[in-house]
Design an enzyme around this catalytic site. Sequence first.
Site, PDB file in Angstrom:
ATOM      1  N   ASN A 217       2.046   3.944  -4.334  1.00 32.89           N
ATOM      2  CA  ASN A 217       2.615   3.315  -3.142  1.00 32.89           C
ATOM      3  C   ASN A 217       3.970   3.943  -2.829  1.00 32.89           C
ATOM      4  OD1 ASN A 217       3.467   1.913  -5.566  1.00 32.89           O
ATOM      5  ND2 ASN A 217       4.320   0.281  -4.287  1.00 32.89           N
ATOM      6  N   GLU A 219       7.167   3.190  -0.438  1.00 31.39           N
ATOM      7  CA  GLU A 219       7.812   2.231   0.449  1.00 31.39           C
ATOM      8  C   GLU A 219       8.819   2.926   1.370  1.00 31.39           C
ATOM      9  OE1 GLU A 219       7.415  -1.725  -2.378  1.00 31.39           O
ATOM     10  OE2 GLU A 219       9.415  -0.887  -1.993  1.00 31.39           O
ATOM     11  N   CYS A 228       0.224   2.302   1.012  1.00 34.18           N
ATOM     12  CA  CYS A 228      -0.361   1.793  -0.229  1.00 34.18           C
ATOM     13  C   CYS A 228      -0.828   2.935  -1.122  1.00 34.18           C
ATOM     14  CB  CYS A 228      -1.549   0.892   0.089  1.00 34.18           C
ATOM     15  SG  CYS A 228      -1.118  -0.645   0.915  1.00 34.18           S
ATOM     16  N   GLU A 230      -3.696   3.281  -2.623  1.00 35.54           N
ATOM     17  CA  GLU A 230      -5.055   3.712  -2.308  1.00 35.54           C
ATOM     18  C   GLU A 230      -5.060   4.670  -1.122  1.00 35.54           C
ATOM     19  OE1 GLU A 230      -5.298  -0.584  -3.832  1.00 35.54           O
ATOM     20  OE2 GLU A 230      -3.940   0.666  -2.654  1.00 35.54           O
ATOM     21  N   CYS A 260      -5.464  -4.326  -1.117  1.00 32.97           N
ATOM     22  CA  CYS A 260      -5.269  -5.199   0.039  1.00 32.97           C
ATOM     23  C   CYS A 260      -6.450  -5.039   0.999  1.00 32.97           C
ATOM     24  CB  CYS A 260      -3.955  -4.871   0.739  1.00 32.97           C
ATOM     25  SG  CYS A 260      -3.957  -3.287   1.602  1.00 32.97           S
ATOM     26  N   CYS A 263      -6.756  -1.562   2.587  1.00 30.54           N
ATOM     27  CA  CYS A 263      -7.220  -0.504   1.681  1.00 30.54           C
ATOM     28  C   CYS A 263      -8.686  -0.679   1.314  1.00 30.54           C
ATOM     29  CB  CYS A 263      -6.342  -0.459   0.437  1.00 30.54           C
ATOM     30  SG  CYS A 263      -4.739   0.326   0.761  1.00 30.54           S
TER      31      CYS A 263
END
Length: 305
Positions: A217, A219, A228, A230, A260, A263
């Site tokens: 991930n 940010e 993310c 994935e 999530c 994803c």
Amino acid sequence: MQPDRNVELKARDPDPAATLATALAFGAREVGTLRQRDTYFPVPSGRLKLREEDGAGAQLIAYQREDAATARTSAYRRVDVPDAAALIAALEDVHGRGPVVAKTRRLLQWENVRIHLDDVERLGHWLELEAVADRDAEDLAADHGRVAALRTALGITDERVVAEGYAQLLTRADAPADLVEGARVAMGRAHAPYSHFRVGAALRAGGDAAGVHLGANVENAAYPQSQCAEASAIGALVAAGHTRIVEVAVMADTPLVTPCGGCRQRLSELAGPDTPVHLCGPEGARRTVTLGSLLPLAFDEQALA
């Protein structure tokens, strides 16, 4: 109705014959040999399994138990099941299916403690102590005391005691080491200065020259611009020339990480409903599910017609 309770301890058993002899000498009596098959189902909280036992029918067992390498309390409910196959199919339609644990259990009894000498398929020999609590007991101190006494008598050392159940141990055994290690490496490289929630993903590509592709991930101070793990891994896989995902591992230092919703949809673009997804913690895989169980009724190209 209050659930039933017991106090459990699980340990590796390097010498089942010696354990049997010691238990009998301590005063345990032999009850018999059971052959059991437990089918687990992923659920939002607690644990759910359907137990089939040769000659004894089937039961649905829902229970709560923490993972700790010591004697721990379980609260459980059992429901008799007249049609195991039909219920398995129905639960799988809703929840997906988790591991299946098949074992031969030699059962002994000492006071209110059940002693399980288990031979578990693909996991080997194990020992369980299960003190079945009186339904009206205010506390379980006496049950903990009996388990402790048996543990001492049987010479169960700390290094033999395990925190996880058979389903978790089997899931960890099933998860490929390269995929789990890839997710661990990626998690360590995550850029998460704001949430401090680091996630790693590893995807195995299908087709010729298939390999493992990693993502973490990333940010951003502008939160919507974050990515993310994935999604990062999918980008790496596609950039390497692949368009098919055959296996997934996702890892975070949290009780249970799941992709999530976005994803799950991203993964479904390149993977199928039967693609295994290993949900991992730092120590390894904790649960394996299918992408279809994570995202039933996925939006796909047919929905565009």
